[in-house]
Design a protein around this motif. Sequence first.
Motif, mmCIF file in Angstrom:
data_model
loop_
_atom_site.group_PDB
_atom_site.id
_atom_site.type_symbol
_atom_site.label_atom_id
_atom_site.label_comp_id
_atom_site.label_asym_id
_atom_site.label_seq_id
_atom_site.Cartn_x
_atom_site.Cartn_y
_atom_site.Cartn_z
ATOM 1 N N TYR A 113 0.816 -1.207 0.000
ATOM 2 C CA TYR A 113 0.000 0.000 0.000
ATOM 3 C C TYR A 113 0.857 1.268 0.000
ATOM 4 O O TYR A 113 1.944 1.314 0.578
ATOM 5 C CB TYR A 113 -0.903 0.034 1.235
ATOM 6 C CG TYR A 113 -1.921 -1.085 1.309
ATOM 7 C CD1 TYR A 113 -2.325 -1.785 0.181
ATOM 8 C CD2 TYR A 113 -2.486 -1.452 2.526
ATOM 9 C CE1 TYR A 113 -3.256 -2.798 0.243
ATOM 10 C CE2 TYR A 113 -3.428 -2.467 2.617
ATOM 11 C CZ TYR A 113 -3.812 -3.144 1.466
ATOM 12 O OH TYR A 113 -4.730 -4.148 1.538
ATOM 13 N N GLU A 114 0.333 2.309 -0.620
ATOM 14 C CA GLU A 114 0.820 3.695 -0.549
ATOM 15 C C GLU A 114 2.297 3.843 -0.913
ATOM 16 O O GLU A 114 3.032 4.614 -0.292
ATOM 17 C CB GLU A 114 0.542 4.281 0.840
ATOM 18 C CG GLU A 114 -0.943 4.328 1.170
ATOM 19 C CD GLU A 114 -1.252 5.276 2.306
ATOM 20 O OE1 GLU A 114 -1.025 6.492 2.119
ATOM 21 O OE2 GLU A 114 -1.703 4.808 3.363
ATOM 22 N N MET A 115 2.725 3.135 -1.947
ATOM 23 C CA MET A 115 4.118 3.226 -2.354
ATOM 24 C C MET A 115 4.489 4.638 -2.823
ATOM 25 O O MET A 115 5.593 5.117 -2.581
ATOM 26 C CB MET A 115 4.410 2.198 -3.452
ATOM 27 C CG MET A 115 4.318 0.748 -2.984
ATOM 28 S SD MET A 115 5.445 0.394 -1.616
ATOM 29 C CE MET A 115 7.026 0.700 -2.395
ATOM 30 N N ASP A 116 3.569 5.324 -3.488
ATOM 31 C CA ASP A 116 3.858 6.690 -3.939
ATOM 32 C C ASP A 116 4.143 7.594 -2.747
ATOM 33 O O ASP A 116 5.060 8.438 -2.790
ATOM 34 C CB ASP A 116 2.685 7.250 -4.748
ATOM 35 C CG ASP A 116 2.554 6.604 -6.120
ATOM 36 O OD1 ASP A 116 3.505 5.926 -6.546
ATOM 37 O OD2 ASP A 116 1.494 6.776 -6.750
ATOM 38 N N ILE A 120 5.281 6.680 0.172
ATOM 39 C CA ILE A 120 6.559 6.286 0.776
ATOM 40 C C ILE A 120 7.722 6.877 -0.009
ATOM 41 O O ILE A 120 8.651 7.470 0.570
ATOM 42 C CB ILE A 120 6.672 4.756 0.837
ATOM 43 C CG1 ILE A 120 5.630 4.179 1.799
ATOM 44 C CG2 ILE A 120 8.081 4.339 1.290
ATOM 45 C CD1 ILE A 120 5.502 2.676 1.742
ATOM 46 N N TYR A 121 7.693 6.744 -1.322
ATOM 47 C CA TYR A 121 8.797 7.266 -2.128
ATOM 48 C C TYR A 121 8.861 8.794 -2.060
ATOM 49 O O TYR A 121 9.964 9.375 -2.073
ATOM 50 C CB TYR A 121 8.668 6.790 -3.573
ATOM 51 C CG TYR A 121 9.041 5.332 -3.754
ATOM 52 C CD1 TYR A 121 10.267 4.845 -3.312
ATOM 53 C CD2 TYR A 121 8.170 4.441 -4.358
ATOM 54 C CE1 TYR A 121 10.609 3.513 -3.463
ATOM 55 C CE2 TYR A 121 8.498 3.099 -4.518
ATOM 56 C CZ TYR A 121 9.729 2.643 -4.065
ATOM 57 O OH TYR A 121 10.066 1.326 -4.217
ATOM 58 N N ALA A 122 7.712 9.446 -1.949
ATOM 59 C CA ALA A 122 7.720 10.901 -1.802
ATOM 60 C C ALA A 122 8.377 11.298 -0.486
ATOM 61 O O ALA A 122 9.140 12.271 -0.425
ATOM 62 C CB ALA A 122 6.288 11.439 -1.871
ATOM 63 N N ALA A 123 8.092 10.547 0.579
ATOM 64 C CA ALA A 123 8.713 10.836 1.872
ATOM 65 C C ALA A 123 10.223 10.597 1.815
ATOM 66 O O ALA A 123 11.011 11.362 2.388
ATOM 67 C CB ALA A 123 8.077 9.979 2.961
#
Length: 237
Positions: A160-163, A165-168
């Motif tokens: 879930y919510e890979m985008d 995570i990568y933004a963080a």
Amino acid sequence: MEAIRNIVVLTGAGVSAESGIDTFRSAGGLWEQHRVEDVATPDAFARDPDLVLRFYDMRRAAIQEKAPNPAHEALARLDREWPEKPGHDLLIVTQNVDDLHERAGAGRVLHMHGEHLKAWCTACSVRSPWRAPLIDRPPCPACGARALRPDVVWFGEMPYEMDRIYAALRRADLFVSIGTSGAVYPAAGFVRDARALGIRTLELNLERSQGSAWFDETRLGPAGKLVPAWVEELLAD
């Protein structure tokens, strides 16, 4: 050395192991009694849903009897005391599907592999808080369909919510991995992404992981000792 403002923390099974939650590789736990292929894949659920639901009902009941340990409590302290203001941020990304981070008091938590205490309706896609068994096919609270499954990411499914995570990670000054094996992707690749971005990296683990060579620093020992010491050090600075 530049000041640390944005932190991404990745936690794995080693954090909850000290609370008595068996890891995927632990001996004597529920995982040892079942093959991954039989209980943790979409094909397994299609083939034998009763086996899969019974397995996750046991795990859901078991985690509700566990309590946060000093590692969870230290990360909750970091969450409370780390500034929430422009230019400062903290995200605790956990591979764990228990709720021990939240029960310790942490709020900025992202469960990339889902949560035992939620059920996902495959008919309407609503995810609902859930503590009871699923084996008897209870109706979905949202639509009434008897189509609930554990809201857990199985092997072969996208976390879930890979985008997010990568933004963080792109904003981070520090990436910290705690209690992970370095064997399960995509989480195992976060340290390489961080290194490519020039982010400082720290590993806190019981023993060296498959990804230890990628970290700037590795500290070895129980999470219940290492994490409180690191949080104290970070907040003092």
